[in-house]
Write a protein that holds these residues in place. Structure first.
Motif, PDB file in Angstrom:
ATOM      1  N   ARG A 199      -1.169   6.069 -31.966  1.00 40.33           N
ATOM      2  CA  ARG A 199      -0.708   5.775 -33.333  1.00 40.33           C
ATOM      3  C   ARG A 199       0.404   4.723 -33.350  1.00 40.33           C
ATOM      4  NH1 ARG A 199      -1.688  11.641 -33.472  1.00 40.33           N
ATOM      5  NH2 ARG A 199      -3.528  11.991 -34.762  1.00 40.33           N
ATOM      6  N   PRO A 200       1.398   4.792 -32.443  1.00 37.25           N
ATOM      7  CA  PRO A 200       2.399   3.715 -32.411  1.00 37.25           C
ATOM      8  C   PRO A 200       1.768   2.346 -32.150  1.00 37.25           C
ATOM      9  CG  PRO A 200       3.218   5.601 -31.189  1.00 37.25           C
ATOM     10  CD  PRO A 200       1.783   5.895 -31.521  1.00 37.25           C
ATOM     11  N   GLN A 201       0.733   2.304 -31.327  1.00 40.01           N
ATOM     12  CA  GLN A 201       0.057   1.034 -31.062  1.00 40.01           C
ATOM     13  C   GLN A 201      -0.638   0.512 -32.319  1.00 40.01           C
ATOM     14  OE1 GLN A 201      -2.323   2.281 -27.703  1.00 40.01           O
ATOM     15  NE2 GLN A 201      -0.939   1.308 -26.242  1.00 40.01           N
ATOM     16  N   HIS A 202      -1.255   1.408 -33.064  1.00 40.32           N
ATOM     17  CA  HIS A 202      -1.881   0.996 -34.325  1.00 40.32           C
ATOM     18  C   HIS A 202      -0.837   0.468 -35.308  1.00 40.32           C
ATOM     19  CE1 HIS A 202      -6.204   1.804 -34.397  1.00 40.32           C
ATOM     20  NE2 HIS A 202      -5.972   2.760 -33.521  1.00 40.32           N
ATOM     21  N   LEU A 203       0.301   1.130 -35.357  1.00 41.98           N
ATOM     22  CA  LEU A 203       1.352   0.696 -36.280  1.00 41.98           C
ATOM     23  C   LEU A 203       1.880  -0.686 -35.889  1.00 41.98           C
ATOM     24  CD1 LEU A 203       2.986   1.571 -38.762  1.00 41.98           C
ATOM     25  CD2 LEU A 203       4.716   2.466 -37.210  1.00 41.98           C
ATOM     26  N   LEU A 204       2.074  -0.913 -34.601  1.00 43.63           N
ATOM     27  CA  LEU A 204       2.517  -2.227 -34.132  1.00 43.63           C
ATOM     28  C   LEU A 204       1.470  -3.298 -34.443  1.00 43.63           C
ATOM     29  CD1 LEU A 204       4.133  -1.464 -30.661  1.00 43.63           C
ATOM     30  CD2 LEU A 204       5.286  -2.349 -32.676  1.00 43.63           C
ATOM     31  N   GLU A 230       5.809   0.059 -26.233  1.00 41.05           N
ATOM     32  CA  GLU A 230       5.678   0.001 -27.693  1.00 41.05           C
ATOM     33  C   GLU A 230       7.050   0.030 -28.372  1.00 41.05           C
ATOM     34  OE1 GLU A 230       3.260   2.331 -26.028  1.00 41.05           O
ATOM     35  OE2 GLU A 230       2.259   0.396 -25.983  1.00 41.05           O
ATOM     36  N   LYS A 231       7.933   0.859 -27.847  1.00 44.57           N
ATOM     37  CA  LYS A 231       9.275   0.946 -28.428  1.00 44.57           C
ATOM     38  C   LYS A 231      10.027  -0.370 -28.237  1.00 44.57           C
ATOM     39  CE  LYS A 231      13.165   4.106 -28.815  1.00 44.57           C
ATOM     40  NZ  LYS A 231      13.643   5.451 -28.453  1.00 44.57           N
ATOM     41  N   ARG A 232       9.889  -0.958 -27.054  1.00 39.57           N
ATOM     42  CA  ARG A 232      10.562  -2.225 -26.783  1.00 39.57           C
ATOM     43  C   ARG A 232      10.026  -3.335 -27.687  1.00 39.57           C
ATOM     44  NH1 ARG A 232       9.392  -6.495 -24.615  1.00 39.57           N
ATOM     45  NH2 ARG A 232       7.386  -5.751 -23.861  1.00 39.57           N
ATOM     46  N   LEU A 233       8.709  -3.368 -27.887  1.00 41.55           N
ATOM     47  CA  LEU A 233       8.118  -4.384 -28.755  1.00 41.55           C
ATOM     48  C   LEU A 233       8.525  -4.183 -30.215  1.00 41.55           C
ATOM     49  CD1 LEU A 233       4.508  -4.835 -27.331  1.00 41.55           C
ATOM     50  CD2 LEU A 233       6.191  -6.635 -27.649  1.00 41.55           C
ATOM     51  N   TYR A 234       8.647  -2.923 -30.617  1.00 39.79           N
ATOM     52  CA  TYR A 234       9.067  -2.648 -31.993  1.00 39.79           C
ATOM     53  C   TYR A 234      10.509  -3.123 -32.211  1.00 39.79           C
ATOM     54  CZ  TYR A 234      10.108  -0.125 -36.306  1.00 39.79           C
ATOM     55  OH  TYR A 234      10.479   0.189 -37.589  1.00 39.79           O
ATOM     56  N   LYS A 235      11.372  -2.892 -31.228  1.00 37.43           N
ATOM     57  CA  LYS A 235      12.754  -3.377 -31.320  1.00 37.43           C
ATOM     58  C   LYS A 235      12.783  -4.901 -31.408  1.00 37.43           C
ATOM     59  CE  LYS A 235      15.188   0.317 -28.806  1.00 37.43           C
ATOM     60  NZ  LYS A 235      15.925   0.621 -27.546  1.00 37.43           N
ATOM     61  N   SER A 236      11.946  -5.539 -30.615  1.00 33.61           N
ATOM     62  CA  SER A 236      11.873  -7.000 -30.629  1.00 33.61           C
ATOM     63  C   SER A 236      11.366  -7.498 -31.975  1.00 33.61           C
ATOM     64  CB  SER A 236      10.955  -7.485 -29.503  1.00 33.61           C
ATOM     65  OG  SER A 236      10.934  -8.888 -29.433  1.00 33.61           O
ATOM     66  N   VAL A 240      -0.038   2.628 -43.481  1.00 27.41           N
ATOM     67  CA  VAL A 240       1.308   2.690 -42.897  1.00 27.41           C
ATOM     68  C   VAL A 240       1.901   4.081 -43.094  1.00 27.41           C
ATOM     69  CG1 VAL A 240       3.692   1.870 -43.141  1.00 27.41           C
ATOM     70  CG2 VAL A 240       1.819   0.225 -43.074  1.00 27.41           C
ATOM     71  N   GLU A 241       1.811   4.590 -44.306  1.00 34.16           N
ATOM     72  CA  GLU A 241       2.364   5.918 -44.604  1.00 34.16           C
ATOM     73  C   GLU A 241       1.692   6.998 -43.763  1.00 34.16           C
ATOM     74  OE1 GLU A 241       1.654   5.969 -48.777  1.00 34.16           O
ATOM     75  OE2 GLU A 241       3.599   5.055 -49.288  1.00 34.16           O
ATOM     76  N   LYS A 242       0.387   6.876 -43.604  1.00 31.28           N
ATOM     77  CA  LYS A 242      -0.370   7.846 -42.805  1.00 31.28           C
ATOM     78  C   LYS A 242       0.058   7.787 -41.333  1.00 31.28           C
ATOM     79  CE  LYS A 242      -5.217   8.577 -41.389  1.00 31.28           C
ATOM     80  NZ  LYS A 242      -5.274   7.724 -40.195  1.00 31.28           N
ATOM     81  N   LEU A 243       0.185   6.576 -40.803  1.00 35.60           N
ATOM     82  CA  LEU A 243       0.579   6.419 -39.399  1.00 35.60           C
ATOM     83  C   LEU A 243       1.991   6.948 -39.152  1.00 35.60           C
ATOM     84  CD1 LEU A 243      -0.891   2.873 -38.647  1.00 35.60           C
ATOM     85  CD2 LEU A 243      -1.549   5.002 -37.515  1.00 35.60           C
ATOM     86  N   ILE A 244       2.902   6.663 -40.084  1.00 36.56           N
ATOM     87  CA  ILE A 244       4.280   7.155 -39.946  1.00 36.56           C
ATOM     88  C   ILE A 244       4.298   8.680 -39.928  1.00 36.56           C
ATOM     89  CG2 ILE A 244       6.504   7.361 -41.142  1.00 36.56           C
ATOM     90  CD1 ILE A 244       6.126   4.448 -42.055  1.00 36.56           C
ATOM     91  N   GLN A 245       3.546   9.277 -40.838  1.00 41.52           N
ATOM     92  CA  GLN A 245       3.482  10.740 -40.911  1.00 41.52           C
ATOM     93  C   GLN A 245       2.932  11.325 -39.606  1.00 41.52           C
ATOM     94  OE1 GLN A 245       0.955  12.189 -44.050  1.00 41.52           O
ATOM     95  NE2 GLN A 245       1.866  14.220 -44.047  1.00 41.52           N
ATOM     96  N   LEU A 284      -4.762  -8.660 -31.450  1.00 43.63           N
ATOM     97  CA  LEU A 284      -6.217  -8.540 -31.563  1.00 43.63           C
ATOM     98  C   LEU A 284      -6.624  -7.246 -32.264  1.00 43.63           C
ATOM     99  CD1 LEU A 284      -9.032  -9.537 -31.021  1.00 43.63           C
ATOM    100  CD2 LEU A 284      -8.893  -8.599 -28.725  1.00 43.63           C
ATOM    101  N   LEU A 285      -5.961  -6.162 -31.923  1.00 44.99           N
ATOM    102  CA  LEU A 285      -6.262  -4.885 -32.570  1.00 44.99           C
ATOM    103  C   LEU A 285      -6.029  -4.982 -34.079  1.00 44.99           C
ATOM    104  CD1 LEU A 285      -6.910  -1.849 -32.566  1.00 44.99           C
ATOM    105  CD2 LEU A 285      -4.501  -1.422 -32.008  1.00 44.99           C
ATOM    106  N   GLY A 286      -4.919  -5.607 -34.467  1.00 46.17           N
ATOM    107  CA  GLY A 286      -4.634  -5.767 -35.895  1.00 46.17           C
ATOM    108  C   GLY A 286      -5.669  -6.607 -36.597  1.00 46.17           C
ATOM    109  N   GLU A 287      -6.119  -7.663 -35.907  1.00 40.53           N
ATOM    110  CA  GLU A 287      -7.155  -8.534 -36.472  1.00 40.53           C
ATOM    111  C   GLU A 287      -8.435  -7.749 -36.726  1.00 40.53           C
ATOM    112  OE1 GLU A 287      -9.952 -11.728 -37.146  1.00 40.53           O
ATOM    113  OE2 GLU A 287      -7.809 -11.572 -37.454  1.00 40.53           O
TER     114      GLU A 287
END
Length: 352
Positions: A214-219, A246-252, A301-306, A283-286
């Motif tokens: 799920r974090p990967q999908h959100l990113l 994933e956490k490091r990329l989100y911070k970036s 987004v709301e679903k993934l966060i939950q 690519l995943l987002g595309e």
């Protein structure tokens, strides 16, 4: 995802491609991103492989003319040849870009747009390219050289669906080799009489679809739709991300996200280690989210966060349970009661 079925970032580039009726195809994600950021918005990436028929059929919906700008190394030349075979079959008008500055479009564009604009303007048509490289390799004055030239160029000419085009290039070939058109036609008929294997997609064999967290999908969603960041920031706590890439990329991402709800991909890319992680999410987002309407993106987004929050709490509950058992065995009543209260409180939160 399947690379052989996608072009990046077609969901961003398709409007520009449709307006211009032409697309520029580069090899890698970062070539495409750099071109897009420099204003060449009809640029897409083949994702490191020679194009497949599926990719080109998809592109045919938007463009009739394509420019290839693959790397000038042996792998790039090979990919160019395989890709143009399929593009010919689908009756694209084909141009080939020679990069004089830098080893690839990304490097060329980092030095400014002028050289890239010149490269686009000077792009060769397909047969000029093939005539140039083939005649440079073989001596057209020698009988054996003429034979090799015919062997290499006749199959290329035959792939043109249009008879007038085929006729034109056969005549040109006869002139260049200083031979009769009758001889060229004779060799062409011989070739035409052989059975040829159909052009195959050059991509890898289909693989089992990768499962993403799920974090990967959100990113993936954020990197492609940075305007959703405010919604994420309001609902997601950083500690909910696992301690990994994933956490490091989100911070970036947060670092390079500006008030205009845009992200500086160039800086993000420069910090990405390994870059394959960022490529993966782009690519995943595309593939996953490019066709989502904005209201649907908000819901996603709301679903993934939950779900990320729920996963985080499950891990906390599991950790607390182990600590409770440990304190119970130690007969540490005070710590046991304290941990049990935390556990029950978290359990109520998660079920509410």
């Amino acid at each position: 995802y399947h690379k052989a079925q996608n072009l990046y970032p077609l969901f961003l580039a398709q409007e520009s491609i449709r307006k211009q009726e032409e697309a520029v195809i580069v090899e890698g994600y970062f070539d495409a991103i750099m071109a897009y950021q420099k204003g060449f918005k009809n640029t897409i990436a083949s994702l490191g492989t020679a194009l497949t028929e599926g990719q080109l059929r998809l592109l045919k919906r938007y463009a009739s003319k394509i420019f290839f700008a693959f790397d000038a190394d042996l792998a790039g030349i090979s990919a160019t040849k395989r890709s143009t075979e399929i593009a010919q079959k689908l009756d694209f008008e084909i141009r080939l870009i020679q990069i004089s500055e830098g080893k690839d479009p990304d490097e060329c564009l980092r030095k400014g747009t002028k050289k890239w604009e010149e490269a686009l303007q000077k792009a060769e048509n397909l047969m000029d390219y093939y005539f140039r490289i083939t005649f440079a390799e073989h001596d057209k004055e020698e009988a054996f050289g003429k034979k090799k030239i015919l062997e290499e160029l006749l199959p290329v000419i035959q792939r043109f669906p249009n008879a007038v085009e085929r006729e034109h290039f056969l005549q040109k070939l006869a002139q260049e080799l200083k031979t009769t058109l009758k001889s060229i036609y004779e060799e062409n008929r011989k070739l035409d009489g052989h059975k040829h294997r159909p052009i195959r997609s050059s991509g890898p064999a289909p693989k089992k679809t990768t499962k993403f967290s799920r974090p990967q999908h959100l990113l993936a969603l954020l990197f492609n739709f940075p305007q959703r960041q405010k919604l994420v920031e309001e609902g997601l706590k950083l500690e909910w991300f696992p301690e990994n890439e994933e956490k490091r990329l989100y911070k970036s991402f947060l670092k390079h996200h500006n008030k205009k709800e845009e992200v500086d991909l160039e800086k993000l890319i420069s910090e990405a280690t390994p870059k394959e992680d960022l490529e993966l999410f782009l690519l995943l987002g595309e593939e996953r989210y490019s066709r989502f309407a904005l209201p649907d993106l908000k819901k996603e987004v709301e679903k993934l966060i939950q779900e990320i929050n729920h996963d985080h709490k499950k891990k906390l509950l599991a950790s607390l349970y182990l600590q409770i058992r440990e304190k119970e065995q130690e007969k540490n009543k005070e710590a046991y009661i304290s941990l049990l209260k935390k556990y029950n409180h978290l359990l109520k939160e998660d079920s509410s």
